[in-house]
Design a protein around this motif. Structure first.
Motif, PDB file in Angstrom:
ATOM      1  N   LEU B  79       0.883   7.833 -18.051  1.00 21.81           N
ATOM      2  CA  LEU B  79      -0.554   7.980 -18.291  1.00 21.81           C
ATOM      3  C   LEU B  79      -1.232   6.679 -17.887  1.00 21.81           C
ATOM      4  CD1 LEU B  79      -0.288   9.604 -21.831  1.00 21.81           C
ATOM      5  CD2 LEU B  79      -1.032  10.762 -19.747  1.00 21.81           C
ATOM      6  N   LEU B  80      -2.238   6.783 -17.036  1.00 21.57           N
ATOM      7  CA  LEU B  80      -2.985   5.598 -16.621  1.00 21.57           C
ATOM      8  C   LEU B  80      -4.140   5.384 -17.591  1.00 21.57           C
ATOM      9  CD1 LEU B  80      -3.371   3.396 -14.460  1.00 21.57           C
ATOM     10  CD2 LEU B  80      -4.794   5.015 -13.186  1.00 21.57           C
ATOM     11  N   ASP B  81      -4.226   4.182 -18.163  1.00 22.02           N
ATOM     12  CA  ASP B  81      -5.245   3.921 -19.185  1.00 22.02           C
ATOM     13  C   ASP B  81      -6.339   2.957 -18.727  1.00 22.02           C
ATOM     14  OD1 ASP B  81      -4.057   5.574 -21.108  1.00 22.02           O
ATOM     15  OD2 ASP B  81      -2.728   3.979 -21.790  1.00 22.02           O
ATOM     16  N   GLY B  82      -6.060   2.165 -17.695  1.00 17.85           N
ATOM     17  CA  GLY B  82      -7.096   1.221 -17.291  1.00 17.85           C
ATOM     18  C   GLY B  82      -6.715   0.395 -16.083  1.00 17.85           C
ATOM     19  N   LEU B  83      -7.741  -0.104 -15.414  1.00 13.11           N
ATOM     20  CA  LEU B  83      -7.562  -1.027 -14.303  1.00 13.11           C
ATOM     21  C   LEU B  83      -7.871  -2.424 -14.838  1.00 13.11           C
ATOM     22  CD1 LEU B  83      -9.652   0.980 -11.663  1.00 13.11           C
ATOM     23  CD2 LEU B  83      -7.296   1.371 -12.447  1.00 13.11           C
ATOM     24  N   VAL B  84      -6.963  -3.348 -14.628  1.00 18.39           N
ATOM     25  CA  VAL B  84      -7.102  -4.687 -15.200  1.00 18.39           C
ATOM     26  C   VAL B  84      -7.472  -5.663 -14.089  1.00 18.39           C
ATOM     27  CG1 VAL B  84      -5.987  -6.500 -16.535  1.00 18.39           C
ATOM     28  CG2 VAL B  84      -5.369  -4.087 -16.934  1.00 18.39           C
ATOM     29  N   LEU B  85      -8.678  -6.194 -14.158  1.00 18.27           N
ATOM     30  CA  LEU B  85      -9.147  -7.129 -13.137  1.00 18.27           C
ATOM     31  C   LEU B  85      -9.090  -8.551 -13.689  1.00 18.27           C
ATOM     32  CD1 LEU B  85     -10.712  -4.270 -12.657  1.00 18.27           C
ATOM     33  CD2 LEU B  85     -11.955  -5.626 -10.956  1.00 18.27           C
ATOM     34  N   ALA B  86      -8.297  -9.374 -13.013  1.00 18.84           N
ATOM     35  CA  ALA B  86      -8.142 -10.761 -13.432  1.00 18.84           C
ATOM     36  C   ALA B  86      -8.947 -11.664 -12.497  1.00 18.84           C
ATOM     37  CB  ALA B  86      -6.671 -11.153 -13.418  1.00 18.84           C
ATOM     38  N   ARG B  87      -9.033 -12.944 -12.859  1.00 20.28           N
ATOM     39  CA  ARG B  87      -9.743 -13.891 -11.994  1.00 20.28           C
ATOM     40  C   ARG B  87      -8.917 -14.222 -10.761  1.00 20.28           C
ATOM     41  NH1 ARG B  87     -10.373 -14.395 -17.247  1.00 20.28           N
ATOM     42  NH2 ARG B  87     -12.461 -14.621 -18.155  1.00 20.28           N
ATOM     43  N   SER B  88      -7.601 -14.032 -10.858  1.00 15.82           N
ATOM     44  CA  SER B  88      -6.716 -14.229  -9.704  1.00 15.82           C
ATOM     45  C   SER B  88      -6.215 -12.878  -9.223  1.00 15.82           C
ATOM     46  CB  SER B  88      -5.519 -15.096 -10.104  1.00 15.82           C
ATOM     47  OG  SER B  88      -4.747 -14.430 -11.089  1.00 15.82           O
ATOM     48  N   ALA B  89      -6.042 -12.747  -7.916  1.00 16.66           N
ATOM     49  CA  ALA B  89      -5.477 -11.510  -7.356  1.00 16.66           C
ATOM     50  C   ALA B  89      -4.129 -11.203  -8.012  1.00 16.66           C
ATOM     51  CB  ALA B  89      -5.312 -11.659  -5.840  1.00 16.66           C
ATOM     52  N   PHE B  90      -3.334 -12.249  -8.169  1.00 17.16           N
ATOM     53  CA  PHE B  90      -1.960 -12.093  -8.657  1.00 17.16           C
ATOM     54  C   PHE B  90      -1.873 -11.425 -10.018  1.00 17.16           C
ATOM     55  CE2 PHE B  90       1.887 -13.859 -10.753  1.00 17.16           C
ATOM     56  CZ  PHE B  90       2.848 -13.431  -9.850  1.00 17.16           C
ATOM     57  N   HIS B  91      -2.833 -11.661 -10.892  1.00 19.24           N
ATOM     58  CA  HIS B  91      -2.751 -11.144 -12.257  1.00 19.24           C
ATOM     59  C   HIS B  91      -3.488  -9.817 -12.453  1.00 19.24           C
ATOM     60  CE1 HIS B  91      -0.267 -14.149 -14.068  1.00 19.24           C
ATOM     61  NE2 HIS B  91      -1.024 -15.141 -13.617  1.00 19.24           N
ATOM     62  N   HIS B  92      -3.973  -9.233 -11.364  1.00 22.08           N
ATOM     63  CA  HIS B  92      -4.483  -7.865 -11.484  1.00 22.08           C
ATOM     64  C   HIS B  92      -3.348  -6.948 -11.952  1.00 22.08           C
ATOM     65  CE1 HIS B  92      -8.025  -9.317  -9.479  1.00 22.08           C
ATOM     66  NE2 HIS B  92      -8.577  -8.104  -9.460  1.00 22.08           N
ATOM     67  N   SER B  93      -3.690  -5.909 -12.685  1.00 18.50           N
ATOM     68  CA  SER B  93      -2.646  -5.059 -13.246  1.00 18.50           C
ATOM     69  C   SER B  93      -3.228  -3.687 -13.590  1.00 18.50           C
ATOM     70  CB  SER B  93      -2.047  -5.727 -14.489  1.00 18.50           C
ATOM     71  OG  SER B  93      -0.899  -5.027 -14.926  1.00 18.50           O
ATOM     72  N   LEU B  94      -2.401  -2.844 -14.139  1.00 18.15           N
ATOM     73  CA  LEU B  94      -2.830  -1.544 -14.652  1.00 18.15           C
ATOM     74  C   LEU B  94      -2.405  -1.441 -16.112  1.00 18.15           C
ATOM     75  CD1 LEU B  94      -1.694   0.818 -11.721  1.00 18.15           C
ATOM     76  CD2 LEU B  94      -3.994  -0.074 -12.135  1.00 18.15           C
ATOM     77  N   ASN B  95      -3.262  -0.861 -16.936  1.00 18.83           N
ATOM     78  CA  ASN B  95      -2.833  -0.466 -18.278  1.00 18.83           C
ATOM     79  C   ASN B  95      -2.295   0.964 -18.212  1.00 18.83           C
ATOM     80  OD1 ASN B  95      -3.365  -2.854 -19.596  1.00 18.83           O
ATOM     81  ND2 ASN B  95      -5.446  -2.261 -20.204  1.00 18.83           N
ATOM     82  N   TYR B  96      -1.195   1.188 -18.871  1.00 16.41           N
ATOM     83  CA  TYR B  96      -0.522   2.485 -18.751  1.00 16.41           C
ATOM     84  C   TYR B  96       0.363   2.705 -19.970  1.00 16.41           C
ATOM     85  CZ  TYR B  96       3.579  -0.297 -17.916  1.00 16.41           C
ATOM     86  OH  TYR B  96       4.591  -1.213 -18.092  1.00 16.41           O
ATOM     87  N   ARG B  97       0.785   3.945 -20.128  1.00 19.94           N
ATOM     88  CA  ARG B  97       1.876   4.291 -21.030  1.00 19.94           C
ATOM     89  C   ARG B  97       2.843   5.164 -20.245  1.00 19.94           C
ATOM     90  NH1 ARG B  97      -1.386   7.548 -24.917  1.00 19.94           N
ATOM     91  NH2 ARG B  97      -2.840   7.405 -23.170  1.00 19.94           N
ATOM     92  N   SER B  98       4.126   4.889 -20.316  1.00 24.59           N
ATOM     93  CA  SER B  98       5.074   5.717 -19.567  1.00 24.59           C
ATOM     94  C   SER B  98       6.374   5.899 -20.332  1.00 24.59           C
ATOM     95  CB  SER B  98       5.349   5.119 -18.185  1.00 24.59           C
ATOM     96  OG  SER B  98       6.042   3.905 -18.289  1.00 24.59           O
ATOM     97  N   VAL B  99       7.021   7.011 -20.047  1.00 24.20           N
ATOM     98  CA  VAL B  99       8.326   7.325 -20.627  1.00 24.20           C
ATOM     99  C   VAL B  99       9.233   7.777 -19.487  1.00 24.20           C
ATOM    100  CG1 VAL B  99       9.598   8.825 -22.210  1.00 24.20           C
ATOM    101  CG2 VAL B  99       7.296   8.037 -22.816  1.00 24.20           C
TER     102      VAL B  99
END
Lengths: 212, 212
Positions: B79-99
């Motif tokens: 399940l995708l829960d969010g797009l995570v935007l950081a100040r650096s490209a490297f620390h961009h991420s996704l919030n999720y739950r997975s099994v």
């Protein structure tokens, strides 16, 4: 029952339709074989022309397996478009679009190519986002792993499969007094939540550009 | 870059958290090995107590492979829960739950069990929907294929993995004038679209019960 009717299911040949699904979906599911058993891991992807790039840091197993040789992978991308309620249990279904890619993944090692791909991955979450944040350092590039799948080499399999439209009930069921129809579903973006603890510029435009 | 920070990623032990993800997600991705290569197919699932049932009609390949023996499968639900935007490209991420479930799938052959499972699958699209439509005939039951995966036998692997919260930037980046935060995303249901060509009762309540 929850079996897509053949009348409503179709395969759309040619890469353009498949590419549009790859470009809309934010998450793919990558399948690999490890010790004879299947492993499926969700991760982020970005298509650049005829290559699908898959972010590997969340999938350490994939990377470990990919290092020596091209790695056989199956990358599946699916978008859920609707719940299809029929008058009979049997004809309930889901509307969807999906692409299944059978290919061989290669680990990207060239630093310039990697920097370009990381930009494309960052741009998935916001239009031109890669130009609106600090670019990766050499150390960060080295710490990031990306797999590349050539979509042309895999092209015999790269086609859009989709189900669209309403339920297909049996003639004999049409008079039954059960509601029938489609509940459309879509991945929706909510209001951006600023990170706490400091001054921030205004929320940029173009966030989550592929969400409708 | 788009790599979940270790600080924000966590594994939640125990089946309860994992089961809640299985129960919320409408689609799973089933991985199997065919001729040594991975295959990943999206399909619908329903959990009933400690068994995960996977609808097989959309995955003919799975069924063909499953008939003789228990079939090694990897069923992944994310399940995708969010797009995570950081100040650096490297620390961009996704919030999720997975099994990720590694198990052995068995084809369900008992007709009564199959009828019960089909009811559970139909109830995924609407609360009590299986009681609000024509039940399956013997012929329809015979035409429907369902795979069962024992979640207790697979339990060492059945855990929720999740990333939550905002970006984790490097200290040195916190003063940069880039917007940072989370764009929450969720699968949303739209207004029901009635099937044309006949009188229908009112739209039932409880459609798409797991969509928030």
């Amino acid at each position: 029952m929850l079996r897509p009717s053949r009348l409503r299911d179709r395969i759309v040949a040619g890469p353009a339709a498949a590419y549009s699904v790859l470009d809309e979906a934010l998450v793919c599911h990558v399948g690999v074989v490890v010790d004879g058993r299947p492993h499926v891991l969700p991760t982020l992807h970005a298509r650049v022309e005829d290559t699908l790039y898959v972010h590997g840091s969340t999938a350490a197993r994939i990377l470990a397996a990919a290092r020596p040789e091209p790695l056989p992978v199956c990358v599946t991308v699916s978008l859920l478009d609707g719940l299809v309620l029929a008058r009979s249990a049997f004809h309930h279904s889901l509307n969807y679009r999906s692409v299944v890619i059978h290919g061989d993944a290669l680990l990207v090692t060239d630093t310039e190519e990697k920097a370009r791909i990381l930009g494309a991955l960052v741009d998935r979450v916001g239009t031109d986002r890669s130009a609106q944040c600090r670019p990766p350092s050499q150390k960060e590039l080295a710490a990031t792993a990306v797999l590349a799948v050539d979509l042309v080499a895999a092209s015999t399999d790269v086609a859009l499969k989709a189900r669209t439209g309403g339920p297909i009930d049996d003639e004999a069921d049409l008079a039954l007094a059960h509601w029938a129809g489609v509940v459309p579903v879509r991945l929706a973006a909510g209001a951006p939540e600023p990170d706490g603890g400091g001054d921030l510029p205004p929320v940029p435009g173009g966030l989550a550009p592929t969400l409708r």
